[in-house]
Design an enzyme around this catalytic site. Structure first.
Site, PDB file in Angstrom:
ATOM      1  N   GLY A   1       0.819  -1.198   0.000  1.00  0.00           N
ATOM      2  CA  GLY A   1       0.000   0.000   0.000  1.00  0.00           C
ATOM      3  C   GLY A   1       0.855   1.250   0.000  1.00  0.00           C
ATOM      4  O   GLY A   1       2.071   1.210   0.238  1.00  0.00           O
ATOM      5  N   CYS A   2       0.221   2.387  -0.262  1.00  0.00           N
ATOM      6  CA  CYS A   2       0.963   3.642  -0.379  1.00  0.00           C
ATOM      7  C   CYS A   2       1.479   4.142   0.971  1.00  0.00           C
ATOM      8  O   CYS A   2       2.665   4.441   1.113  1.00  0.00           O
ATOM      9  CB  CYS A   2       0.102   4.697  -1.065  1.00  0.00           C
ATOM     10  SG  CYS A   2      -1.564   4.860  -0.376  1.00  0.00           S
ATOM     11  N   TYR A   3       0.608   4.208   1.975  1.00  0.00           N
ATOM     12  CA  TYR A   3       1.074   4.606   3.311  1.00  0.00           C
ATOM     13  C   TYR A   3       2.120   3.635   3.858  1.00  0.00           C
ATOM     14  O   TYR A   3       3.140   4.069   4.422  1.00  0.00           O
ATOM     15  CB  TYR A   3      -0.101   4.684   4.285  1.00  0.00           C
ATOM     16  CG  TYR A   3      -1.004   5.880   4.127  1.00  0.00           C
ATOM     17  CD1 TYR A   3      -0.511   7.180   4.193  1.00  0.00           C
ATOM     18  CD2 TYR A   3      -2.380   5.724   3.952  1.00  0.00           C
ATOM     19  CE1 TYR A   3      -1.350   8.282   4.076  1.00  0.00           C
ATOM     20  CE2 TYR A   3      -3.227   6.810   3.838  1.00  0.00           C
ATOM     21  CZ  TYR A   3      -2.711   8.090   3.898  1.00  0.00           C
ATOM     22  OH  TYR A   3      -3.554   9.176   3.789  1.00  0.00           O
TER      23      TYR A   3
END
EC number: 1.2.1.38
Length: 341
Positions: A144-146
């Site tokens: 995921g991005c975070y």
């Protein structure tokens, strides 16, 4: 390589198209869409008009070497086994294979995992941290991005035993594109513009992914405080992270740890002291920028990590993983620099 994209019209699908169109070893052989089959991709994405005339197909079994699954959670797991049985490698940009525990996935995502038996076959695809585990695999869980922004800052320091693993607070901000193309009231222009808000406080679905990977790095269970925020901009993530530092550790030792781990990484940049990253440094590129400062008064280090949520946080990293799977230089097709201003 013949490449397929399932979910080609979403933001991450379109970003895959933009980047793969400049990849010298790729033929885009199958673009799948459950809602736009029969239309030309250039009719839906006019910015690709000059380069792509592919007709969108249904998301049936494609005849490809590798497929990117840019689909909502719950769908990829139901389709992965059939693809793998046909010798197709998979890079899943969704959440279905990121968590090693099916029950934890079901607790956080509120859907039953479609194929838990495949979880041990999946490898977590953050190349700079887990490169040796990715090569030769058939199923890659794209982070995921975070979690990408958070791990790039924290994992080297935790592996080296420099931080207190029970002290980590992640305060992160994302552009609106991270929510995808769905029509949701709180993402309308009039709701987002001139506004700034926290969301998913204490319950964001990226929390168990971050904790799982940090626990592996620290070789101990890590529980974090993670609060994401929505910023009125299109793309970009900036994570400000606070952590206690082990006794006797200096700021230079923390910086040296980053430098040692990332000195040969083409996409990761440790900035000069006292120069702080900005989201525009990464806009449209696969690059990440890091900075830290050890506050001796509080005994905590402040880490700042910046990425483009759609590139290093999604599609660019997925292509980086594909390059590893096919023994290509990781930078192939990803040499773009950020747009400025």
């Amino acid at each position: 390589m013949k490449v397929g994209i399932l979910g080609a019209t979403g933001y991450t699908g379109q970003e895959l198209l933009r980047l793969l169109n400049n990849h010298p070893e790729v033929t885009l052989a199958h673009l799948g869409s459950s809602t736009s089959a029969g239309k030309r991709i250039s009719d839906i994405c006019p910015h690709l008009q000059e380069s792509l005339e592919n007709v969108l197909e249904t998301e049936e079994l494609p005849d490809v070497d590798v497929v990117f699954m840019a689909l909502p959670h719950g769908i990829a797991a139901a389709r992965a086994r059939e693809l793998m049985e046909h010798g197709i490698k998979i890079v899943d940009l969704g959440a279905d294979f990121r968590l090693k525990d099916a029950q934890e996935y079901e607790n956080w995502y509120k859907v039953k995992h479609a194929d838990p038996a495949l979880l041990p076959k999946a490898v977590y695809g953050l190349p700079e941290l887990y490169r040796n585990e990715i090569a030769g695999k058939a199923l890659v869980a794209n982070p995921g991005c975070y979690p990408t922004a958070s791990q790039l800052a924290l994992v080297p320091l935790l592996r080296a035993g420099l931080l207190d693993p029970n002290s980590i607070i992640i305060d992160a901000k994302s552009g609106v594109s991270g929510a995808g193309r769905g029509i949701v009231q709180n993402l309308h222009y009039s709701e987002v513009n001139e506004n700034f808000k926290a969301y998913g406080v204490g319950v964001h679905r990226h929390t168990p992914e971050i904790e799982q990977q940090l626990s592996g790095a620290a070789d101990a269970k890590v529980v974090i405080s993670f609060t994401p925020h929505l910023v009125p901009m299109t793309r970009g993530i900036l994570a400000t992270i606070y952590a206690g530092v082990k006794s006797g550790i200096t700021e230079q030792e923390l910086r040296d740890c980053w430098q040692q781990d990332y000195e040969k990484e083409p996409f990761i940049h440790v900035m000069p002291e006292r120069e702080w990253p900005q989201t525009k440094y990464t806009n449209g590129s696969n690059h990440a920028f890091l900075q830290l400062r050890y506050d001796q008064r509080t005994g905590r280090v402040v880490l700042v990590s910046v990425i483009d949520n759609l590139v290093k946080g999604a599609s660019g990293q997925a292509i980086q993983n594909m390059n590893i799977l096919f023994d290509l230089p990781e930078t192939t097709g990803l040499q773009t620099t950020a747009l400025w201003p």
